[in-house]
Design a protein around this motif. Structure first.
Motif, PDB file in Angstrom:
ATOM      1  N   SER A 104      -4.570  -3.230  -0.346  1.00  0.00           N
ATOM      2  CA  SER A 104      -4.858  -2.485   0.883  1.00  0.00           C
ATOM      3  C   SER A 104      -5.565  -3.261   1.980  1.00  0.00           C
ATOM      4  O   SER A 104      -5.494  -2.867   3.141  1.00  0.00           O
ATOM      5  N   THR A 146       0.846  -1.190   0.000  1.00  0.00           N
ATOM      6  CA  THR A 146       0.000   0.000   0.000  1.00  0.00           C
ATOM      7  C   THR A 146       0.882   1.240   0.000  1.00  0.00           C
ATOM      8  O   THR A 146       1.830   1.305   0.786  1.00  0.00           O
ATOM      9  N   MET A 176      -1.625   5.443   3.715  1.00  0.00           N
ATOM     10  CA  MET A 176      -1.745   5.004   5.109  1.00  0.00           C
ATOM     11  C   MET A 176      -1.352   6.078   6.104  1.00  0.00           C
ATOM     12  O   MET A 176      -1.905   6.155   7.206  1.00  0.00           O
ATOM     13  N   ALA A 189      -7.272   5.509   6.745  1.00  0.00           N
ATOM     14  CA  ALA A 189      -6.860   4.106   6.763  1.00  0.00           C
ATOM     15  C   ALA A 189      -6.919   3.572   8.193  1.00  0.00           C
ATOM     16  O   ALA A 189      -6.562   4.260   9.147  1.00  0.00           O
ATOM     17  N   VAL A 233      -8.475   0.488   3.895  1.00  0.00           N
ATOM     18  CA  VAL A 233      -7.985   1.747   3.350  1.00  0.00           C
ATOM     19  C   VAL A 233      -9.008   2.258   2.340  1.00  0.00           C
ATOM     20  O   VAL A 233      -9.116   1.730   1.234  1.00  0.00           O
TER      21      VAL A 233
END
Length: 504
Positions: free
Chosen positions: A365, A322, A327, A334, A357
């Protein structure tokens, strides 16, 4: 005058049965040991997981399109049929001598051993399962073959056959029971209520048009789509779980379940979508997730300059990459989620913890059963699906779907209804077109969050006969989904969804 005596020869049914019983005994013994060393060490499941791991992206996509969420059951059934057929063939080839059957059992045992050895989530002790499986298979085949040759129609031979069948079955059942004793469901039940310090907005009555044929705004956990590579759902208890954050960070950190559970929890409503979802497909669902902000955890670890991806690893060894920006940015939202729709995560959806996410397809994700987050670069680590031809960056594409009508309708005004989504951007408008006519605006449901889908409906005129209705959506950025059809590989399908209905 000399006479030539033919060596004893087993009847075809007996020979084939010996092959089948030896196979079942081998798999049952391996399954029994796997109950102690890890369910994934069962040779049958290990070979199945290996088959999934070596399958190219296009084959995985075909399996999802053709069989949907039953793809794993189809794989296991197909493996069982092939294995039984080979076992029968090995038995038939051993009507006079046991060597062909013993070679078959040995090959099966070696394949199981290789499959277990190459699993990233299994330690060396897991090799006990395929080793015991091999020994059991060889012993049972040799024993039954000798017994049958000595007196294939005797009561002793029949008794030995029955003992072998019963023993193989008992071993398999015992392995299942031992594995169940490590079941995560009891740990899940013990979690208790998860009360968020920050709650999601309430869902208003106008958030869906279920009465017109759309799905409910929140997807019940039992109906939430599940697409993953796990043949055996990982059984991870809270007391055994931890999350390690390491790599390009200032401070390597490990969190226990209690560390996460006792932090202030946040609740968010998020629509998740699988990249394997075709235009108009079913692999999209919405839930209330409860957990902690990943941005906070990464901030505590201290992300170093130059970091590009968070390389997440599941308890079963599956990996995803990711973008760090997705993030580490608090505005993205997220989460390390531990709850779903008012209860702890269901085991099949990632208990004890998974990643959520908003705005990204799941393969980059949504790691379930997550245990490890490595902050790194794209060159240093290659996630599971990137090795199979899928894209590095995978934002969810603006899409729409028609859910009603389904089947014939009465001529006149016809109500068409469906969903549209553009996670983390939001839907601005939806339009429908009948029989290539002008685009007409649809009525949108109340927006709950830009990270969730919106429902829509429109009344269209339909004379008697067959009609085609299409839908397209425009997101908050002004982008209108393209009519150009594209396959799901490498970063998600595109195109206008259309259905045909008959007015009578």
């Amino acid at each position: 005058m000399s006479t030539h005596l033919e060596p004893p020869r087993l009847s075809a049914p007996v020979a084939g049965l010996i092959g089948v019983i030896a196979l079942v005994a081998a798999l049952g013994a391996g399954h029994l040991v796997a109950g102690f060393v890890g369910a994934g060490a069962s040779p049958f499941f290990a070979v199945g997981n290996a088959a999934i791991d070596v399958s190219p992206g296009w084959l995985k996509d075909f399996a999802v399109r053709a069989f949907g969420t039953a793809d794993k059951a189809v794989l296991l059934t197909g493996m069982a049929v092939v294995a039984l057929a080979l076992a029968v063939a090995a038995g038939l080839a051993s009507r006079r001598r046991s060597a062909p059957g013993l070679v078959f059992v040995s090959v099966v045992g070696v394949l199981g051993g290789v499959a277990v050895f190459t699993r990233p989530d299994l330690g060396q002790i897991a090799l006990l399962a395929p080793v015991v499986s091999l020994v059991a298979g060889l012993a049972v085949f040799g024993w039954l073959h000798r017994t049958a040759l000595d007196g294939q129609y005797s009561s002793a031979a029949r008794r030995n056959f029955l003992l072998a069948v019963a023993g193989a079955g008992a071993a398999g059942v015992a392995g299942q029971l031992v594995g169940a004793s490590k079941d995560a469901e009891g740990s899940r039940v013990a979690v208790g209520p998860l009360i968020p310090a920050r709650t999601a907005p309430p869902v208003p009555a106008g958030a869906d048009f279920a009465k017109f044929g759309t799905p409910p705004f929140l997807t019940p956990n039992a109906d939430f789509y599940r697409i993953d590579t796990a043949l055996v759902v990982p059984q991870v208890r809270t007391e055994d779980w931890s999350l390690r954050i390491h790599g390009m960070v200032d401070r390597e950190t490990t969190y226990s379940w209690s560390d996460i559970r006792n932090r202030p929890l946040v609740e968010r409503i998020v629509t998740l979508c699988c990249v394997s979802n075709p235009v108009g497909g079913p692999y999209i669902s919405t839930a209330r997730f409860v957990g902690v902000d990943l941005a906070e955890l990464l901030a505590e670890a201290g992300v170093a300059p130059g970091a590009e991806q968070v390389f997440s690893t599941s308890a079963d060894g599956w990996t995803a990459g990711t973008p760090v920006a997705a993030m580490a940015d608090p505005s993205v939202g997220a989460m390390l989620a531990i709850g779903m729709n008012g209860e702890p995560l269901p085991v099949e959806h990632g208990f004890p913890a998974r990643l959520v996410v908003p705005g990204l397809y799941g393969y980059v994700s949504a790691t379930k059963w997550v245990t490890d987050l490595e902050v790194t670069t794209w060159d240093a680590r290659t996630p599971y699906w990137l090795r199979r031809g899928w894209a590095k960056h995978a934002p969810i594409k603006t899409q729409s779907r028609i859910d009603a009508p389904r089947g014939p309708v009465t001529a006149g005004p016809v109500r068409v209804a469906g969903i549209a989504w553009a996670q983390h951007t939001g839907i601005d408008r939806v339009e429908v077109s009948v029989d290539d006519g002008p685009w007409e605006p649809a009525q949108l449901s109340t927006e709950v969050t830009v990270d969730a889908w919106r429902m829509w409906w429109a009344d269209v005129a339909a004379a008697r006969g067959s009609h085609v209705v299409r839908v397209r959506a425009t997101d908050r950025s002004g982008y209108t989904q393209t009519d150009q059809l594209a396959d799901v590989l490498p970063d998600g399908a595109t195109g206008w969804y259309a259905i045909t209905f008959t007015a009578r």
